[in-house]
Design a protein around this motif. Structure first.
Motif, mmCIF file in Angstrom:
data_model
loop_
_atom_site.group_PDB
_atom_site.id
_atom_site.type_symbol
_atom_site.label_atom_id
_atom_site.label_comp_id
_atom_site.label_asym_id
_atom_site.label_seq_id
_atom_site.Cartn_x
_atom_site.Cartn_y
_atom_site.Cartn_z
ATOM 1 N N GLN A 9 0.838 -1.187 0.000
ATOM 2 C CA GLN A 9 0.000 0.000 0.000
ATOM 3 C C GLN A 9 0.884 1.252 0.000
ATOM 4 O OE1 GLN A 9 -2.742 0.128 3.241
ATOM 5 N NE2 GLN A 9 -4.131 1.491 2.179
ATOM 6 N N GLN A 10 1.995 1.209 0.725
ATOM 7 C CA GLN A 10 2.907 2.346 0.754
ATOM 8 C C GLN A 10 3.620 2.507 -0.586
ATOM 9 O OE1 GLN A 10 5.344 1.390 4.113
ATOM 10 N NE2 GLN A 10 3.867 2.168 5.606
ATOM 11 N N ASN A 11 3.915 1.383 -1.253
ATOM 12 C CA ASN A 11 4.581 1.423 -2.549
ATOM 13 C C ASN A 11 3.626 1.806 -3.675
ATOM 14 O OD1 ASN A 11 6.893 0.612 -1.277
ATOM 15 N ND2 ASN A 11 6.687 -1.531 -1.834
ATOM 16 N N GLY A 12 2.331 1.746 -3.421
ATOM 17 C CA GLY A 12 1.361 2.105 -4.446
ATOM 18 C C GLY A 12 1.000 0.969 -5.370
ATOM 19 N N GLU A 13 1.258 -0.276 -4.978
ATOM 20 C CA GLU A 13 0.913 -1.426 -5.812
ATOM 21 C C GLU A 13 -0.500 -1.870 -5.471
ATOM 22 O OE1 GLU A 13 3.802 -4.561 -5.690
ATOM 23 O OE2 GLU A 13 5.396 -3.138 -5.289
ATOM 24 N N PHE A 14 -1.450 -1.524 -6.349
ATOM 25 C CA PHE A 14 -2.833 -1.860 -6.107
ATOM 26 C C PHE A 14 -3.358 -2.786 -7.191
ATOM 27 C CE2 PHE A 14 -2.341 2.146 -3.830
ATOM 28 C CZ PHE A 14 -2.911 1.805 -2.614
#
Length: 104
Positions: A9-14
């Motif tokens: 979630q912090q890395n932006g992998e959704f």
């Protein structure tokens, strides 16, 4: 949420539905005795030729997310199939009065 879900979630992998990739259903919903395939959504589908695509194929091409997976599982009894496995299918033992056909 699990540590890997927080990192993603912090890395932006959704993934689909705005859920972190690799998220499991039990991290978002209370589930009760569901198979692991319901707790770990996702699958790898292959691309289809656009000429043969249908509306149901378009719907099926969307990967499932934790929000579309069932949270309960109610399995059916296998009693009927188990009985057939033990004793076999019904066999007709009546008298055959038909003529045999020649294979020549």
């Amino acid at each position: 949420m699990s540590d890997t879900a927080v990192q993603q979630q912090q890395n932006g992998e959704f993934g689909p539905g705005g859920v972190p990739k690799g998220a499991q259903t039990h991290e978002f919903y209370r589930i009760k005795e569901v198979p692991s395939r319901f707790d770990n959504p996702g699958y790898g589908g292959k691309k289809q030729h656009p000429m043969y695509r249908t509306t149901s194929a378009t719907y099926g091409s969307r990967a499932p997310s934790v929000h579309t997976m069932p949270t309960t599982f109610h399995a059916k009894s296998q009693q009927f199939s188990e009985t057939l496995g033990k004793c076999g299918m019904y066999r007709n033992h009546s008298l055959n009065t038909g003529m045999d056909q020649s294979n020549v």
